[in-house]
Design a protein around this motif. Structure first.
Motif, mmCIF file in Angstrom:
data_model
loop_
_atom_site.group_PDB
_atom_site.id
_atom_site.type_symbol
_atom_site.label_atom_id
_atom_site.label_comp_id
_atom_site.label_asym_id
_atom_site.label_seq_id
_atom_site.Cartn_x
_atom_site.Cartn_y
_atom_site.Cartn_z
ATOM 1 N N ASP A 336 -63.366 2.016 81.283
ATOM 2 C CA ASP A 336 -63.796 2.449 82.611
ATOM 3 C C ASP A 336 -63.402 1.394 83.647
ATOM 4 O OD1 ASP A 336 -65.103 3.230 84.928
ATOM 5 O OD2 ASP A 336 -66.826 4.022 83.836
ATOM 6 N N ALA A 337 -62.311 1.651 84.372
ATOM 7 C CA ALA A 337 -61.791 0.704 85.363
ATOM 8 C C ALA A 337 -62.070 1.153 86.788
ATOM 9 C CB ALA A 337 -60.286 0.520 85.161
ATOM 10 N N THR A 338 -63.024 2.051 86.966
ATOM 11 C CA THR A 338 -63.329 2.599 88.285
ATOM 12 C C THR A 338 -64.430 1.779 88.961
ATOM 13 O OG1 THR A 338 -62.775 4.795 87.462
ATOM 14 C CG2 THR A 338 -64.065 4.687 89.484
ATOM 15 N N PRO A 339 -64.366 1.587 90.282
ATOM 16 C CA PRO A 339 -65.448 0.886 90.990
ATOM 17 C C PRO A 339 -66.802 1.533 90.725
ATOM 18 C CG PRO A 339 -63.557 1.154 92.428
ATOM 19 C CD PRO A 339 -63.256 1.947 91.190
ATOM 20 N N ILE A 340 -67.822 0.689 90.628
ATOM 21 C CA ILE A 340 -69.182 1.141 90.343
ATOM 22 C C ILE A 340 -70.023 1.016 91.605
ATOM 23 C CG2 ILE A 340 -71.243 0.764 88.932
ATOM 24 C CD1 ILE A 340 -69.420 -0.592 86.853
ATOM 25 N N ASN A 341 -70.670 2.114 92.002
ATOM 26 C CA ASN A 341 -71.585 2.075 93.146
ATOM 27 C C ASN A 341 -72.833 1.263 92.810
ATOM 28 O OD1 ASN A 341 -69.914 3.814 94.573
ATOM 29 N ND2 ASN A 341 -71.002 5.637 93.869
ATOM 30 N N ASN A 342 -73.440 0.707 93.825
ATOM 31 C CA ASN A 342 -74.778 0.121 93.722
ATOM 32 C C ASN A 342 -74.867 -1.076 92.784
ATOM 33 O OD1 ASN A 342 -75.443 2.353 95.311
ATOM 34 N ND2 ASN A 342 -76.084 3.563 93.525
ATOM 35 N N VAL A 348 -72.172 -11.239 88.336
ATOM 36 C CA VAL A 348 -71.052 -12.155 88.120
ATOM 37 C C VAL A 348 -70.075 -11.595 87.095
ATOM 38 C CG1 VAL A 348 -70.391 -14.479 87.380
ATOM 39 C CG2 VAL A 348 -72.495 -14.143 88.677
ATOM 40 N N TYR A 349 -70.578 -10.847 86.118
ATOM 41 C CA TYR A 349 -69.747 -10.436 84.974
ATOM 42 C C TYR A 349 -69.452 -8.939 84.956
ATOM 43 C CZ TYR A 349 -71.504 -15.019 83.958
ATOM 44 O OH TYR A 349 -71.837 -16.343 84.072
ATOM 45 N N LEU A 350 -70.365 -8.124 85.414
ATOM 46 C CA LEU A 350 -70.111 -6.696 85.596
ATOM 47 C C LEU A 350 -69.872 -6.492 87.085
ATOM 48 C CD1 LEU A 350 -70.005 -3.779 84.498
ATOM 49 C CD2 LEU A 350 -72.472 -3.644 84.905
ATOM 50 N N THR A 351 -68.620 -6.524 87.493
ATOM 51 C CA THR A 351 -68.267 -6.485 88.916
ATOM 52 C C THR A 351 -67.185 -5.445 89.151
ATOM 53 O OG1 THR A 351 -66.453 -8.108 88.809
ATOM 54 C CG2 THR A 351 -68.707 -8.976 89.000
ATOM 55 N N ASN A 352 -66.799 -5.300 90.389
ATOM 56 C CA ASN A 352 -65.711 -4.379 90.749
ATOM 57 C C ASN A 352 -64.386 -5.100 90.976
ATOM 58 O OD1 ASN A 352 -67.111 -1.930 90.630
ATOM 59 N ND2 ASN A 352 -67.996 -2.250 92.674
ATOM 60 N N THR A 353 -64.316 -6.361 90.603
ATOM 61 C CA THR A 353 -63.055 -7.095 90.698
ATOM 62 C C THR A 353 -61.997 -6.417 89.828
ATOM 63 O OG1 THR A 353 -64.247 -9.163 91.049
ATOM 64 C CG2 THR A 353 -61.946 -9.330 90.351
ATOM 65 N N ASP A 354 -60.867 -6.112 90.426
ATOM 66 C CA ASP A 354 -59.737 -5.464 89.728
ATOM 67 C C ASP A 354 -60.086 -4.066 89.229
ATOM 68 O OD1 ASP A 354 -58.107 -7.735 90.080
ATOM 69 O OD2 ASP A 354 -58.937 -8.662 88.272
ATOM 70 N N ALA A 355 -61.156 -3.472 89.735
ATOM 71 C CA ALA A 355 -61.519 -2.103 89.350
ATOM 72 C C ALA A 355 -60.753 -1.134 90.241
ATOM 73 C CB ALA A 355 -63.017 -1.890 89.470
ATOM 74 N N THR A 356 -59.605 -0.724 89.789
ATOM 75 C CA THR A 356 -58.716 0.115 90.603
ATOM 76 C C THR A 356 -58.491 1.488 89.996
ATOM 77 O OG1 THR A 356 -56.792 -0.831 89.484
ATOM 78 C CG2 THR A 356 -57.512 -1.904 91.517
ATOM 79 N N GLY A 357 -59.219 1.812 88.939
ATOM 80 C CA GLY A 357 -59.016 3.095 88.278
ATOM 81 C C GLY A 357 -59.790 4.212 88.944
ATOM 82 N N SER A 358 -59.792 5.364 88.315
ATOM 83 C CA SER A 358 -60.543 6.513 88.819
ATOM 84 C C SER A 358 -61.133 7.266 87.646
ATOM 85 C CB SER A 358 -59.637 7.440 89.635
ATOM 86 O OG SER A 358 -58.546 7.890 88.844
ATOM 87 N N VAL A 359 -62.277 7.902 87.895
ATOM 88 C CA VAL A 359 -62.932 8.666 86.842
ATOM 89 C C VAL A 359 -62.154 9.954 86.589
ATOM 90 C CG1 VAL A 359 -65.204 7.741 87.335
ATOM 91 C CG2 VAL A 359 -64.421 9.797 88.511
ATOM 92 N N THR A 419 -55.661 -3.892 72.612
ATOM 93 C CA THR A 419 -54.690 -3.276 71.708
ATOM 94 C C THR A 419 -54.703 -1.756 71.782
ATOM 95 O OG1 THR A 419 -56.303 -3.379 69.887
ATOM 96 C CG2 THR A 419 -54.766 -5.220 70.102
ATOM 97 N N ARG A 420 -55.542 -1.218 72.668
ATOM 98 C CA ARG A 420 -55.648 0.244 72.793
ATOM 99 C C ARG A 420 -55.536 0.693 74.249
ATOM 100 N NH1 ARG A 420 -58.109 -1.648 68.478
ATOM 101 N NH2 ARG A 420 -58.283 -0.394 66.568
ATOM 102 N N GLY A 421 -54.802 -0.079 75.030
ATOM 103 C CA GLY A 421 -54.541 0.314 76.410
ATOM 104 C C GLY A 421 -55.611 -0.050 77.396
ATOM 105 N N GLY A 422 -56.586 -0.856 76.980
ATOM 106 C CA GLY A 422 -57.662 -1.251 77.865
ATOM 107 C C GLY A 422 -57.430 -2.611 78.483
ATOM 108 N N VAL A 423 -58.494 -3.254 78.901
ATOM 109 C CA VAL A 423 -58.433 -4.508 79.635
ATOM 110 C C VAL A 423 -58.989 -5.637 78.781
ATOM 111 C CG1 VAL A 423 -59.335 -5.736 81.659
ATOM 112 C CG2 VAL A 423 -58.597 -3.344 81.858
ATOM 113 N N THR A 424 -58.344 -6.791 78.835
ATOM 114 C CA THR A 424 -58.835 -7.976 78.151
ATOM 115 C C THR A 424 -59.939 -8.630 78.975
ATOM 116 O OG1 THR A 424 -56.675 -8.378 77.157
ATOM 117 C CG2 THR A 424 -58.201 -10.232 77.222
ATOM 118 N N MET A 425 -60.991 -9.032 78.331
ATOM 119 C CA MET A 425 -62.079 -9.734 79.008
ATOM 120 C C MET A 425 -61.655 -11.188 79.214
ATOM 121 S SD MET A 425 -66.098 -9.657 77.815
ATOM 122 C CE MET A 425 -65.935 -7.953 77.234
ATOM 123 N N SER A 426 -61.821 -11.693 80.389
ATOM 124 C CA SER A 426 -61.363 -13.056 80.679
ATOM 125 C C SER A 426 -62.197 -14.088 79.933
ATOM 126 C CB SER A 426 -61.422 -13.336 82.179
ATOM 127 O OG SER A 426 -62.765 -13.482 82.604
#
Length: 527
Positions: A336-342, A348-359, A419-426
């Motif tokens: 889930d790479a979509t911006p999260i409301n509210n 600090v860790y669950l943020t919208n940084t680099d969240a450019t996807g769409s539902v 390894t499945r097309g997702g995002v690596t956690m920094s």
């Protein structure tokens, strides 16, 4: 490797061909003619396939997901878990016994060792789920169609002996592999990996019985952490890995069930809220939103993490395209790479940084489906060691094991995603989140420390409701959300297969009372 992949596809497609991903009406393999090289991977596949209802139901009890409204309200039926019960006996255990018998006769110790370890894991799990089960007479097949039920405590003793026997059998093999790689879906036959699994299974079982005999558990666990190689890296995780194919379909059953127009599951709102409210980066990996603003009570200005409260007995609305679903981990769905409301501004860790996807409304072509069932993992082992240190005084550094368990899970989720097309956690996210939990740990009293350990294990064990169901009954942690309208008390054992109760004449005439007692009778280690 190609032959192994083809074999895997054939086996799992055959066992996962129906709605509930296991066909108990198919005759089990003929153990007198099947080759061990084909029979062993078949047992691994049938064990995983037969876990579908078991895993999904227990995930509901402990509020990770909602597989069934009735189970979410603690109401069981004789058919709730009949397919895993019947499948384990008619398929998996039947074939494992064939491997052990024929392999012992022919001194094929690698196959015997693996079969014994798989049997030990499965039988102990069945005791954990159902309590007393057929065991000593269950191996007689058609010569005894009404086997007596053995006491769970007695079966555990037999299982612990079986593990020791398996270790001895493995050590009779002088090569680095116990069996050819193509014959083992779990570890490609690697001897050191299976020995690490064996010792980790011992650790798990001794910790499980710590309320029965604390001195025995403490002594055994001290010896294991000192003298044995446990699962100590994510590469040694004992997991079942599903494939990415659609035709024939060998994908994770949760992906198969939900990445289509119809739906079976809800994500549990209690679990969603736990992750969301605690700034947990794993939320984007565990759960995928199909709608960016949906919320409970048909809200249209929420964060899109739309699930179902535990114990909600109301009829499901027309929300198939709105409800949240399984993410990339562990079912092989979408990240889930979509911006999260509210989102809280303090996150600090669950943020919208680099969240450019769409539902989007998910379809069968989304994600890979190449998910896993995490059976015994590095993270679980670290949390077990932390729990044992806090409760049994085993002398280990509980704080370090707590940190290592969180780190192991975050790294596992990140690698799985990448390894499945997702995002690596920094690295910064992983380190920072662990340090945040350590700060809470340092500020807590002894009870609070144990609560933190079990809560982080609860999150890290997502995908294996069976293990979390064990943990909750043993520790009553984490504190679960009160169900809205429960129909019964929290189930302390699973209901038996109604087929078993109807056909097994050794149980006497009052099988109805036996079944009802399952709901409120603790398993022997649950004191």
């Amino acid at each position: 490797m190609q032959s192994k992949t083809l074999l895997y596809t054939f086996l799992i497609a055959g066992l996962c061909s129906c709605k509930k991903f296991v066909d108990i009406n198919t005759d089990p393999n003929n153990p007198t003619t099947a080759q061990r090289s084909l029979l062993l991977p078949s047992t691994e596949v049938s064990m995983a396939a037969n876990m579908y209802e078991l895993n999904s139901g227990t995930e509901t009890f402990i509020q990770h997901t909602v597989f069934s409204s009735d189970l979410g309200r603690y109401q069981q039926q004789g058919t709730s878990f009949d397919e895993p019960w019947n499948g384990f006996y008619s398929q998996t255990l039947n074939d494992l016994e064939a491997i052990i018998t024929s392999g012992t006769a022919e001194n094929d110790w690698g196959y015997v060792a693996i079969a014994k370890l798989e049997k030990a894991y499965l039988v102990s799990l069945m005791v954990d789920m159902w309590g007393d089960i057929p065991y000593s007479e269950a191996e007689n097949g058609q010569t005894n169609v009404s086997p007596a039920f053995d006491k769970g405590a007695d079966i555990y003793e037999s299982v612990l002996t079986l593990i020791q026997d398996a270790i001895a059998d493995a050590n009779k093999v002088t090569t680095t592999t116990l069996v050819p790689a193509s014959a083992d879906m779990m570890y490609s036959g690697t001897k050191t990996s299976w020995l690490a699994m064996a010792h980790s299974l011992q650790l798990k079982l001794y910790n499980q019985i710590r309320l029965v005999d604390a001195t025995r558990s403490a002594t055994a666990i001290k010896a294991l952490v000192t003298d044995s190689t446990l699962i100590n890296s994510n590469t040694l995780d004992y997991t079942f890995k599903f494939g990415p194919l659609q035709n024939p379909n060998n994908r994770h059953p949760w992906h198969r069930s939900e990445y289509q127009s119809s739906k079976t599951f809800y994500m549990n709102q209690a679990f969603i809220d736990l992750l969301f409210n605690n700034d947990d980066p794993r939320l984007r990996y565990f759960i995928f939103r199909q709608n960016a603003t949906a919320g409970l009570n048909n809200s249209t200005n929420s964060n899109g993490y739309y699930g179902r409260n535990p114990g909600d007995g109301t009829a499901a609305p027309a929300d198939l395209n709105r409800r949240s679903t399984f993410g990339i981990y562990p079912a092989g769905g979408l990240y889930d790479a979509t911006p999260i409301n509210n989102l809280p501004s303090t996150n600090v860790y669950l943020t919208n940084t680099d969240a450019t996807g769409s539902v989007k409304v998910v379809a069968s072509t989304d994600g890979t489906g190449s998910g896993i069932i995490p059976l015994i993992t590095n993270a679980m082992v670290k949390f077990i060691r932390a729990e044992a240190s806090l409760t049994l005084g085993t002398g280990e550094d509980a704080r370090q094991n707590f940190a290592d368990g969180i780190t192991a899970n975050l790294n596992s989720v990140s690698t799985f995603s990448s390894t499945r097309g997702g995002v690596t956690m920094s690295t910064a996210t992983i380190t920072g989140y662990v340090n945040k939990q350590l700060a809470a740990y340092d500020a807590a009293d002894d009870a609070g420390k144990l609560s933190l350990v079990m809560t982080q294990k609860y999150i890290a064990t997502y995908g294996n409701g069976m293990e979390t169901y064990n943990d909750y009954r043993r520790t009553a942690l984490p504190v679960l959300r009160t169900p809205l309208s429960p129909l019964n008390t929290f189930p302390l054992r699973l209901y038996y297969s109604q087929t078993e109760l109807s056909a097994n004449t050794s149980l006497g005439d009052d099988v109805s009372s036996l079944q009802v007692a399952q709901q409120f009778t603790p398993v022997f280690w649950d004191k």
